[in-house]
Every structure is written in structure tokens, then in C-alpha cells.
Write a protein that holds these residues in place. Structure first.
Motif, PDB file in Angstrom:
ATOM      1  N   VAL A   1       0.860  -1.191   0.000  1.00 13.54           N
ATOM      2  CA  VAL A   1       0.000   0.000   0.000  1.00 13.54           C
ATOM      3  C   VAL A   1       0.890   1.232   0.000  1.00 13.54           C
ATOM      4  O   VAL A   1       1.866   1.304   0.760  1.00 13.54           O
ATOM      5  CB  VAL A   1      -0.929   0.022   1.234  1.00 13.54           C
ATOM      6  N   LEU A   2       0.562   2.189  -0.854  1.00 14.38           N
ATOM      7  CA  LEU A   2       1.244   3.477  -0.879  1.00 14.38           C
ATOM      8  C   LEU A   2       0.263   4.545  -0.418  1.00 14.38           C
ATOM      9  O   LEU A   2      -0.912   4.519  -0.808  1.00 14.38           O
ATOM     10  CB  LEU A   2       1.748   3.803  -2.288  1.00 14.38           C
ATOM     11  N   VAL A   3       0.729   5.470   0.402  1.00 10.18           N
ATOM     12  CA  VAL A   3      -0.130   6.567   0.850  1.00 10.18           C
ATOM     13  C   VAL A   3       0.490   7.886   0.405  1.00 10.18           C
ATOM     14  O   VAL A   3       1.711   8.047   0.407  1.00 10.18           O
ATOM     15  CB  VAL A   3      -0.342   6.547   2.378  1.00 10.18           C
ATOM     16  N   THR A   4      -0.348   8.825   0.019  1.00  8.43           N
ATOM     17  CA  THR A   4       0.124  10.110  -0.470  1.00  8.43           C
ATOM     18  C   THR A   4       0.555  10.993   0.704  1.00  8.43           C
ATOM     19  O   THR A   4       0.251  10.691   1.860  1.00  8.43           O
ATOM     20  CB  THR A   4      -0.967  10.813  -1.289  1.00  8.43           C
ATOM     21  N   PRO A   5       1.267  12.084   0.429  1.00 13.43           N
ATOM     22  CA  PRO A   5       1.789  12.911   1.528  1.00 13.43           C
ATOM     23  C   PRO A   5       0.735  13.407   2.504  1.00 13.43           C
ATOM     24  O   PRO A   5       1.016  13.563   3.696  1.00 13.43           O
ATOM     25  CB  PRO A   5       2.448  14.079   0.779  1.00 13.43           C
TER      26      PRO A   5
END
Length: 289
Positions: free
Chosen positions: A169-173
Motif C-alpha cells: 500500500v502506498l499513501v500520499t503525503p
């Protein structure tokens, strides 16, 4: 079935058993500076800043604490009632140099600001963030959370990701912290099982994903959106599913850079699902076959 009521003798034996451990300390004799990681846990804005500065996160409940330790995370300290200290006696024994502050339920509530239904907390050291290239080296299906600020939704998405074999999973800033107490609790500790990273630049990171061979698909209702079934039938070797915050949805910049938009067909006049529910549907439909 009601829990067994301990006799006065059993309560005394429990107290002696707990405080015989070298790392247990009565909360009434503990300086406030030693318990600062646990104060004002209900102040989301304050905690979101403090915890990252301190390099810690809070794990709540014996199950979540055990999952964090099983994932290799290191404890900074424990805070719990006698009941839960007895339940976690084996862990307190395994970490004899990690202080465990023991108090009554009332004392715990005074420090944390709320009643602990499962009266055990641990301040855990945050793991070092993974580099994006290393995280995605063997990944075939990933999720990207764009600016989802509700910790409950973030935790629920991680739980679905773990259950339905999402590789990362990637999360934005600007996305909520997956290691915030509420996110961890809702995820049932599965946030420790799914590799994740916070992107430094968004939506510019989409260029790197395309270079790595990922097909990018954003869940958004557009005129040319594929149905989720149509996306699944493509059998893309590498797939990145992008989920946006409720209300505003995905940004125009993200939609411009994404290769496909995808919709979940709705019935009975329902226009959309909660983002956590939509993630579970998307993860299931695009599962490896």
C-alpha cells in the motif's frame, strides 16, 4: 458468558506475580515524563504531529500488541491494568528491560483521556520507512490511498488489503497515518503485515509506477470508465488501484496521469460505496486467479 470473578486471594496473587517482574512500575510512582507518550490520546491533531516527532506509535489491545511484536517492531514501553499485565505476562517476561507502567482503569483513563475497554497499550518504535523501489520489487498488485484523512477508513482498507493479498500500500503525503492508534485498531493490527510507504511526491510518483510496469487504475466515475469486471478481465501483470477521499474524490491531476478509470456498477440509485467498502470489492474482483 461473564468473565470469572477473582477472589481477594487470587487478586493478591496476581498483584504479586505482576510486580515481581523487574520491569513493572506502579503508575502512581511513575514520573509524568515517563508516560508522556500516552497522554491526550484522543487529540488527533496533536498526536499526529507528536508521534512522528517522537518516532513512536501506539498499539492498543493485547492482540494488536502481539501482532506488532510478531512483525519485529520494538517496544518502547507498556501501559496497562493489572488484568492485562497478567494476560501479557509472557511478553513482559520476554522484554525485561522495557518498562511496563501498571495502574487501575481509572488511572489509565486519567492519563489517556478515555476509557480503555482492553486496558493494554504499548508505545512502539516506528520502523524505518522502506524505499519505494525495494517495496515494489516483487509486488504485482498494490493500492494507493490519495489524501484519505479518516483513520477508520485507512485501517479498514489495510485490513482488506491483508485479507485479499494486496502486496503493498502506498499513501500520499496528505493521507492519514496508517500507524495512528485508530487506524491500527480498526485494521486489527494487519497494518503490520502489509508493506507500505508514504510517497514524497504525488501524483508525480505515477510516472515511476508506469516505468516499473504497473497499469494504473483509479476508482472514479467518468464517462469512459471501465467496469471493475472489465478491468479484472484484462489480467494486467502489475496493477495499481488508486482510491480517493470521499466527497472530493481523486484530484484532476491524478486522473490526468492515470491510465484507466474504473467504476463499480451500482443498483437502486446508490451513487457510490464508502471508500473502505469499495476497496474490498476492488481487491476481491482483481485478485490473482
Amino acid at each position: 458468558m461473564k468473565p470469572k470473578q477473582l477472589t481477594p486471594t487470587q487478586l493478591q496473587e496476581r498483584t504479586q506475580r505482576i510486580h515481581a517482574l523487574p520491569n513493572t512500575h506502579p503508575l502512581t510512582q511513575t514520573p509524568e515524563t515517563d508516560t508522556r507518550h500516552y497522554t491526550s490520546l484522543t487529540d488527533v491533531k496533536l498526536r499526529s504531529t507528536q508521534e512522528t516527532q517522537w518516532g513512536i506509535y501506539i498499539a492498543e489491545s493485547s492482540k494488536v500488541i502481539r501482532r506488532a511484536l510478531a512483525a519485529g517492531h520494538q517496544p518502547h514501553s507498556f501501559l496497562m491494568s493489572e488484568k492485562w499485565a497478567d494476560d501479557l505476562h509472557d511478553l513482559l517476561t520476554q522484554y525485561p528491560t522495557t518498562p511496563a507502567y501498571i495502574g487501575s482503569e481509572e488511572e489509565l483513563e486519567t492519563i489517556t483521556g478515555y476509557h480503555l475497554h482492553r486496558g493494554a497499550l504499548a508505545a512502539m518504535q516506528r520502523p524505518e520507512p522502506m524505499a519505494l523501489g525495494e517495496l515494489l520489487k516483487d509486488a504485482r498488485r498494490i493500492a494507493i490511498l490519495e489524501d484519505i484523512v479518516d483513520h477508520t477508513n485507512v485501517g479498514a482498507i489495510f485490513r482488506s488489503a491483508a485479507a485479499l493479498d494486496v502486496d503493498a500500500v502506498l499513501v500520499t503525503p496528505r493521507c492519514a497515518d496508517p500507524l495512528y492508534r485508530r487506524s491500527i485498531k480498526v485494521s486489527m493490527g494487519t497494518v503490520f503485515q502489509v508493506p507500505w510507504a508514504r510517497l514524497e511526491s504525488w501524483p508525480d510518483a505515477l510516472d515511476q509506477l508506469h516505468e516499473l510496469g504497473f497499469t494504473t487504475a483509479a476508482l472514479a466515475l467518468e464517462e469512459d470508465s471501465l467496469s471493475l469486471t472489465e478491468l479484472a478481465e484484462r489480467h494486467d501483470e502489475k496493477l495499481a488501484l488508486i482510491l480517493g477521499t470521499e466527497g472530493h474524490g481523486l484530484s484532476p491531476q491524478t486522473l490526468a496521469k492515470t491510465q484507466h478509470t474504473v467504476m463499480i456498477p451500482m443498483s437502486h440509485g446508490v451513487d457510490s460505496l464508502n471508500v473502505a467498502a469499495a476497496s474490498a470489492v476492488a481487491f476481491w474482483e482483481t485478485r490473482p486467479r
